[in-house]
Design an enzyme around this catalytic site. Structure first.
Site, PDB file in Angstrom:
ATOM      1  N   LYS A  14       0.831  -1.214   0.000  1.00  0.00           N
ATOM      2  CA  LYS A  14       0.000   0.000   0.000  1.00  0.00           C
ATOM      3  C   LYS A  14       0.867   1.267   0.000  1.00  0.00           C
ATOM      4  CE  LYS A  14      -2.085  -1.096   3.930  1.00  0.00           C
ATOM      5  NZ  LYS A  14      -1.460  -2.377   4.271  1.00  0.00           N
ATOM      6  N   ARG A  89      -9.858   1.068   8.493  1.00  0.00           N
ATOM      7  CA  ARG A  89      -9.455  -0.275   8.894  1.00  0.00           C
ATOM      8  C   ARG A  89     -10.536  -1.018   9.649  1.00  0.00           C
ATOM      9  NH1 ARG A  89      -3.629   0.445   8.712  1.00  0.00           N
ATOM     10  NH2 ARG A  89      -2.595  -1.469   9.312  1.00  0.00           N
ATOM     11  N   ARG A 128      11.900  -6.279   5.447  1.00  0.00           N
ATOM     12  CA  ARG A 128      11.910  -4.858   5.765  1.00  0.00           C
ATOM     13  C   ARG A 128      12.402  -4.584   7.192  1.00  0.00           C
ATOM     14  NH1 ARG A 128       6.507  -1.419   5.463  1.00  0.00           N
ATOM     15  NH2 ARG A 128       6.081  -2.646   7.309  1.00  0.00           N
ATOM     16  N   ARG A 134      10.913  -0.621  12.363  1.00  0.00           N
ATOM     17  CA  ARG A 134       9.555  -0.691  12.907  1.00  0.00           C
ATOM     18  C   ARG A 134       9.451  -1.858  13.873  1.00  0.00           C
ATOM     19  NH1 ARG A 134       4.926   0.190   8.352  1.00  0.00           N
ATOM     20  NH2 ARG A 134       3.804  -1.090   9.863  1.00  0.00           N
ATOM     21  N   ARG A 146      -0.800  -9.035  13.015  1.00  0.00           N
ATOM     22  CA  ARG A 146      -1.275  -7.947  12.141  1.00  0.00           C
ATOM     23  C   ARG A 146      -2.131  -8.522  10.998  1.00  0.00           C
ATOM     24  NH1 ARG A 146       4.372  -5.520  10.775  1.00  0.00           N
ATOM     25  NH2 ARG A 146       3.262  -4.193   9.277  1.00  0.00           N
TER      26      ARG A 146
HETATM   27  P1  AP5 Z   1       4.672  -1.575   1.993  1.00  0.00           P
HETATM   28  O1  AP5 Z   1       4.446  -0.798   0.765  1.00  0.00           O
HETATM   29  O2  AP5 Z   1       5.218  -0.882   3.172  1.00  0.00           O
HETATM   30  O3  AP5 Z   1       3.324  -2.345   2.393  1.00  0.00           O
HETATM   31  P2  AP5 Z   1       2.089  -1.840   3.232  1.00  0.00           P
HETATM   32  O4  AP5 Z   1       0.902  -2.528   2.650  1.00  0.00           O
HETATM   33  O5  AP5 Z   1       2.083  -0.366   3.278  1.00  0.00           O
HETATM   34  O6  AP5 Z   1       2.448  -2.517   4.613  1.00  0.00           O
HETATM   35  P3  AP5 Z   1       2.498  -1.902   6.085  1.00  0.00           P
HETATM   36  O7  AP5 Z   1       3.433  -2.729   6.866  1.00  0.00           O
HETATM   37  O8  AP5 Z   1       2.693  -0.432   6.069  1.00  0.00           O
HETATM   38  O9  AP5 Z   1       1.063  -2.234   6.505  1.00  0.00           O
HETATM   39  P4  AP5 Z   1       0.373  -2.090   7.828  1.00  0.00           P
HETATM   40  O10 AP5 Z   1      -1.014  -2.057   7.363  1.00  0.00           O
HETATM   41  O11 AP5 Z   1       0.721  -3.121   8.810  1.00  0.00           O
HETATM   42  O12 AP5 Z   1       0.989  -0.745   8.463  1.00  0.00           O
HETATM   43  P5  AP5 Z   1       0.393   0.666   8.777  1.00  0.00           P
HETATM   44  O13 AP5 Z   1       1.528   1.597   8.795  1.00  0.00           O
HETATM   45  O14 AP5 Z   1      -0.778   0.979   7.958  1.00  0.00           O
HETATM   46  O15 AP5 Z   1       5.585  -2.827   1.606  1.00  0.00           O
HETATM   47  C1  AP5 Z   1       6.092  -3.697   2.584  1.00  0.00           C
HETATM   48  C2  AP5 Z   1       7.529  -4.088   2.217  1.00  0.00           C
HETATM   49  O16 AP5 Z   1       7.500  -4.857   1.023  1.00  0.00           O
HETATM   50  C3  AP5 Z   1       8.449  -2.898   1.926  1.00  0.00           C
HETATM   51  O17 AP5 Z   1       9.741  -3.167   2.410  1.00  0.00           O
HETATM   52  C4  AP5 Z   1       8.449  -2.802   0.404  1.00  0.00           C
HETATM   53  O18 AP5 Z   1       9.642  -2.254  -0.090  1.00  0.00           O
HETATM   54  C5  AP5 Z   1       8.277  -4.249  -0.002  1.00  0.00           C
HETATM   55  N1  AP5 Z   1       7.528  -4.425  -1.253  1.00  0.00           N
HETATM   56  C6  AP5 Z   1       6.437  -3.720  -1.664  1.00  0.00           C
HETATM   57  N2  AP5 Z   1       5.996  -4.174  -2.851  1.00  0.00           N
HETATM   58  C7  AP5 Z   1       6.811  -5.212  -3.190  1.00  0.00           C
HETATM   59  C8  AP5 Z   1       6.860  -6.088  -4.309  1.00  0.00           C
HETATM   60  N3  AP5 Z   1       5.985  -6.006  -5.317  1.00  0.00           N
HETATM   61  N4  AP5 Z   1       7.823  -7.031  -4.321  1.00  0.00           N
HETATM   62  C9  AP5 Z   1       8.721  -7.130  -3.300  1.00  0.00           C
HETATM   63  N5  AP5 Z   1       8.751  -6.310  -2.228  1.00  0.00           N
HETATM   64  C10 AP5 Z   1       7.793  -5.366  -2.167  1.00  0.00           C
HETATM   65  O19 AP5 Z   1      -0.128   0.468  10.290  1.00  0.00           O
HETATM   66  C11 AP5 Z   1       0.763   0.210  11.349  1.00  0.00           C
HETATM   67  C12 AP5 Z   1       0.002   0.176  12.666  1.00  0.00           C
HETATM   68  O20 AP5 Z   1      -0.568   1.471  12.921  1.00  0.00           O
HETATM   69  C13 AP5 Z   1      -1.206  -0.761  12.718  1.00  0.00           C
HETATM   70  O21 AP5 Z   1      -0.830  -2.073  13.065  1.00  0.00           O
HETATM   71  C14 AP5 Z   1      -2.072  -0.097  13.789  1.00  0.00           C
HETATM   72  O22 AP5 Z   1      -1.558  -0.358  15.069  1.00  0.00           O
HETATM   73  C15 AP5 Z   1      -1.863   1.379  13.496  1.00  0.00           C
HETATM   74  N6  AP5 Z   1      -2.842   1.918  12.535  1.00  0.00           N
HETATM   75  C16 AP5 Z   1      -2.552   2.484  11.330  1.00  0.00           C
HETATM   76  N7  AP5 Z   1      -3.678   2.896  10.720  1.00  0.00           N
HETATM   77  C17 AP5 Z   1      -4.694   2.574  11.554  1.00  0.00           C
HETATM   78  C18 AP5 Z   1      -6.111   2.716  11.453  1.00  0.00           C
HETATM   79  N8  AP5 Z   1      -6.686   3.283  10.378  1.00  0.00           N
HETATM   80  N9  AP5 Z   1      -6.869   2.263  12.485  1.00  0.00           N
HETATM   81  C19 AP5 Z   1      -6.303   1.717  13.585  1.00  0.00           C
HETATM   82  N10 AP5 Z   1      -4.961   1.527  13.728  1.00  0.00           N
HETATM   83  C20 AP5 Z   1      -4.178   1.957  12.710  1.00  0.00           C
HETATM   84 MG    MG Z   2       2.170   1.056   4.879  1.00  0.00          MG
END
Ligand code: AP5
Ligand code: MG
Length: 191
Positions: A14, A89, A128, A134, A146
């Site tokens: 994402k 979410r 990552r 993180r 997660r």
């Molecule tokens: P990346 O692009 O970072 O993937 P992502 O889908 O953004 O994954 P996240 O880890 O950010 O998701 P998340 O939902 O757990 O975290 P968030 O910050 O939203 O890619 C991942 C890795 O893969 C990278 O290293 C990238 O380079 C690599 N990659 C990408 N595409 C690739 C490909 N095609 N091939 C190979 N490698 C690839 O949330 C974190 C925490 O915050 C949550 O757990 C929660 O506690 C809180 N939070 C955030 N938003 C909310 C909400 N709305 N409500 C409640 N809690 C929330």
């Molecule tokens: Mg993300």
């Protein structure tokens, strides 16, 4: 304004894709995860309260992220639309977002869902962990939690949006460039 949700489990790409899409289409990228991590980095009271929840891979309370998003929507000008990443979410967050947008004469125009195999998600996040610093990437049990939280609390939004004709699945396997092209092809139809 054309507003997209970029949706999918942790590690589905994402954030990676949102940065590129926002630049290409002049969209404002809003990631609640990034906003929360910025609060932690800045050492704010909110950041201190949320960091433990995030390090366990649980969701922070709906009202926290809803307020963050509302503030951003009201302070942003000049973009072609919003790209919501990691928000909503829960179904409750989705209902709040719809209301926020409707009150301002906008709506959710499309939900793009990145489909990625479970093993690939885990592989990407473990890879990552070395670089990201993180805490929620470091422990494989937290990564699994997660993904479980996503299935239980977040995935029901797909059904909710599908009933409104907003759901667009996208193959999230393959190279970053290939996936970007698939997403662009869908978005171009609306922009
Ligand atoms: P990346 O692009 O970072 O993937 P992502 O889908 O953004 O994954 P996240 O880890 O950010 O998701 P998340 O939902 O757990 O975290 P968030 O910050 O939203 O890619 C991942 C890795 O893969 C990278 O290293 C990238 O380079 C690599 N990659 C990408 N595409 C690739 C490909 N095609 N091939 C190979 N490698 C690839 O949330 C974190 C925490 O915050 C949550 O757990 C929660 O506690 C809180 N939070 C955030 N938003 C909310 C909400 N709305 N409500 C409640 N809690 C929330
Ligand atoms: Mg993300």
């Amino acid at each position: 304004m054309v507003n997209f949700l970029i949706f999918g489990p942790p590690g589905s790409g994402k954030g990676t894709q949102s940065v590129r899409l926002a630049e290409k289409f002049n969209l404002l990228h809003l990631s609640t995860g990034d906003m929360l991590r910025a609060e932690i980095k800045a050492g704010t009271e909110l950041g201190k309260k949320m960091s433990l929840i995030m390090s366990k891979g649980e969701l922070v309370p709906d009202e926290v992220v809803i307020e963050m998003i509302a503030n951003k929507i009201d302070s942003s000008k000049g973009s072609a639309g919003f790209l919501f990443d990691g928000f909503p979410r829960t179904v409750a967050q989705t209902v709040s977002l719809e209301k926020m947008l409707n009150d301002r004469g906008m709506k959710i125009d499309q939900m793009l869902v990145l489909d990625v195999d479970h093993d690939e998600l885990v592989k990407r996040l473990i890879a990552r962990a070395e670089l990201s610093g993180r805490p929620d990437d470091k422990d494989p049990a937290v990564i699994e939690n997660r993904i479980d939280v996503y299935k239980e609390k977040t995935e029901p939004i797909i059904n909710y949006c599908n009933n409104k004709g907003l759901y667009q699945p996208v193959n999230g396997m393959g190279t970053i460039d290939d996936i970007f092209k698939r997403l662009c092809d869908h978005m171009k139809k609306l922009l």
